[in-house]
Design an enzyme around this catalytic site. Structure first.
Site: not given
Length: 324
Positions: A104-106
């Site tokens: 999951l992207d930052r």
């Protein structure tokens, strides 16, 4: 003289407003720096407080904004680095480290699945590879998609931007183009392009922004951000990467959005990405009813919706996974 005095007063007032705006930008940057420099225990407590659901095999975490999932040369703390301590704090000192099941992207918030066993992690990862996991996101966008509901089927690839600030971004690689004569022509898609398909529907719109529900069928890097910004011309609020193509610059929301949020252009630089993974549906281990995992919107996202006068959605409004 009175006119000159009035002009001086207006000038002083404008200067004071600019100073206040710049001070808020600096305060926001200071808070972000303070968070980055916080002790590991602060991150651990925050992550533990975001455990939404658990069973003997899986743990669902509502991942906070700004915390990367994986580590790296410039990453001091990540979800992966916190997993051994999280397992011991949550399940006891003899607990085995939790396992990451996906990315999951930052800057994306929301549903992140952790596994308590290696077998459970491998089962979730296999389901992801075989596209048996249905994901749903909520995104707050600038503008309103036209049409308000549909399917985006446009390949995506990494490209180098033109201009003085050359850098690499994910970009659309359409299968068709319109010729100078107005005819639709099919073009050859490079081998480096990835198939990218996203279902979307608009849930509400006001103040120059809209809340969009997204169902990614594929899982290309930055797929939702690229499809919204470049495919629908509706970049996600706080997406400073894809709001401009050829240059590196903060996003500049329209005046209607700035007024509703009570922000100036400098203050808009500190807006976080308003993209939330709200639901994951995956097959159960025994082949019975699918497992539905949901994470509510974070407070900052809901606060932004209220300011924009967009009704916040409830989890019951989510569409079921497509059967085709």
């Amino acid at each position: 003289m009175a006119a000159a005095g009035g002009g001086a007063t207006r000038g002083a007032r404008m200067l004071a407003e600019r100073i206040r705006a710049e001070r808020k930008v600096l305060e926001g940057a200071a808070r972000e720096t303070s968070r980055k420099n916080a002790p590991t225990i602060v991150y651990l407590r925050e992550l533990k407080s975001q455990v939404v659901r658990e069973d003997p095999e899986l743990v669902l975490v509502n991942k906070p904004h700004g915390l990367p999932v994986h580590g790296g040369p410039t990453v001091e703390r990540s979800v992966a680095s916190l997993l051994p301590a999280l397992a011991k704090h949550h399940f006891g000192w003899k607990a085995e480290p939790l396992k990451l099941c996906h990315r999951l992207d930052r800057d994306t918030t929301g549903a992140l699945i952790l596994a308590r066993t290696t077998e459970a992690a491998e089962r979730v990862q296999q389901a992801l590879r075989e596209r048996e996991v249905h994901r749903v996101y909520w995104a707050l966008c600038l503008g309103t998609p036209s049409p308000r509901e549909g399917i985006l089927d446009i390949p995506i690839m990494e490209k180098e931007t033109s201009g003085p600030q050359k850098h690499y971004k994910m970009a659309l690689s359409p299968r068709f183009r319109v010729s100078e004569e107005g005819a639709v022509e099919r073009v050859r898609v490079p081998r480096s392009a990835h198939e990218a398909v996203t279902r979307y529907r608009t849930l509400g719109a006001a103040s120059g922004a809209s809340l969009v529900e997204l169902h990614p069928i594929t899982g290309v890097k930055h797929q939702l951000r690229v499809h919204l910004a470049l495919g629908l011309n509706c970049p996600i609020l706080g997406d400073h990467k894809y709001s401009h193509w050829g240059r590196l610059a903060p996003q500049k929301p329209p005046d209607s959005v700035l007024r509703a949020l009570g922000l100036t252009v400098p203050q808009a630089r500190t807006l976080s990405l308003h993209l939330h993974a709200v639901q994951l549906t995956l097959p159960s281990s025994d082949g019975s009813t699918p497992i539905v995992l949901q994470c509510p919107l974070p407070y900052t996202f809901r606060k932004t919706l209220r300011k924009l006068r967009i009704p916040p959605p409830d989890l019951e409004s989510l569409q079921p996974p497509p059967t085709d």
